[in-house]
Write an enzyme that holds these catalytic residues in place. Structure first.
Site, mmCIF file in Angstrom:
data_model
loop_
_atom_site.group_PDB
_atom_site.id
_atom_site.type_symbol
_atom_site.label_atom_id
_atom_site.label_comp_id
_atom_site.label_asym_id
_atom_site.label_seq_id
_atom_site.Cartn_x
_atom_site.Cartn_y
_atom_site.Cartn_z
ATOM 1 N N HIS A 87 -2.729 -4.886 1.969
ATOM 2 C CA HIS A 87 -2.219 -5.726 2.913
ATOM 3 C C HIS A 87 -2.067 -7.297 2.676
ATOM 4 O O HIS A 87 -3.242 -7.486 4.327
ATOM 5 C CB HIS A 87 -2.894 -4.701 4.041
ATOM 6 N N GLU A 121 -0.443 -8.269 5.344
ATOM 7 C CA GLU A 121 -0.401 -8.345 6.915
ATOM 8 C C GLU A 121 -1.414 -8.137 7.849
ATOM 9 O O GLU A 121 -0.435 -8.709 8.912
ATOM 10 C CB GLU A 121 0.762 -7.405 7.410
ATOM 11 N N ILE A 123 -7.588 -0.483 1.350
ATOM 12 C CA ILE A 123 -7.528 0.259 2.500
ATOM 13 C C ILE A 123 -6.919 1.968 2.069
ATOM 14 O O ILE A 123 -5.632 1.853 2.320
ATOM 15 C CB ILE A 123 -6.374 0.275 3.757
ATOM 16 N N CYS A 176 0.879 -1.343 0.225
ATOM 17 C CA CYS A 176 0.428 -0.219 -0.325
ATOM 18 C C CYS A 176 0.918 1.234 0.016
ATOM 19 O O CYS A 176 1.711 2.109 -1.179
ATOM 20 C CB CYS A 176 -0.592 0.337 0.555
#
Ligand code: GLN
Length: 160
Positions: free
Chosen positions: A139, A141, A102, A44
């Site tokens: 993302h 993660e 996001i 991102c």
């Protein structure tokens, strides 16, 4: 920076990462390390930091660069436009990746050395690699799926 074998630049806010990395004298060492072949994975905002060209950047915003891509910040709108979707990533096997976007960027264009690892249904590129660099608009993660990170770690191992 001299002692690391690889670097992951996480999500967050690229304009802030840019300002702080310059303020604390990290921007140039990171640029030099990328040029010297350090494996780097950006998610991102991290992808934005790796992009050679940023669209919809704030005034004066710089990236570390290295990835021959043009990315557009906030390409899907504001925070409330965040979404999750199931993505096919052939390089990571048959099981799709649950990708969380996001305030995410997209890759609007890419140079000949860059390979797309994943695209949305509408064809927009959201994961790329080029040599020792890789970037995702989303993302991995935060979903508990470690395959992107394993893919990156394998790259770090093979380049050391
Ligand atoms: N929109 C942010 C930026 O411009 C990225 C958001 C994120 O990392 N989730 O850096």
């Amino acid at each position: 920076m001299e002692h690391i074998a690889g670097l992951i630049i996480p999500g967050g806010e690229s304009s802030v990462i840019d300002k702080l990395s310059r303020l604390y004298g990290l921007a140039e060492p990171i640029r030099s390390a990328i040029a010297a072949g350090l494996p780097v994975y950006g998610t991102c905002a991290g992808l934005i930091m790796l992009a050679d060209t940023i669209l919809d950047a704030i005034e004066g915003q710089q990236s570390f660069g290295g990835l021959d891509v043009v990315v557009r910040r906030n390409a899907f709108g504001s925070q409330t436009e965040s979404f999750e979707t199931s993505l096919s990533v052939p390089e990571l096997g048959d099981e799709p990746v649950n990708a969380v976007f996001i305030r995410a960027p997209v890759v609007e264009s890419m140079g000949p050395q860059v390979r797309a690892l994943a695209t949305l249904d509408d064809g927009r590129v959201v994961a790329v690699e080029q040599g020792r660099l890789m970037g995702t608009s989303f993302h991995p993660e935060i979903t508990g799926d470690t395959r992107f990170h394993e893919y990156f770690v394998a790259r770090v191992r093979s380049s050391n």
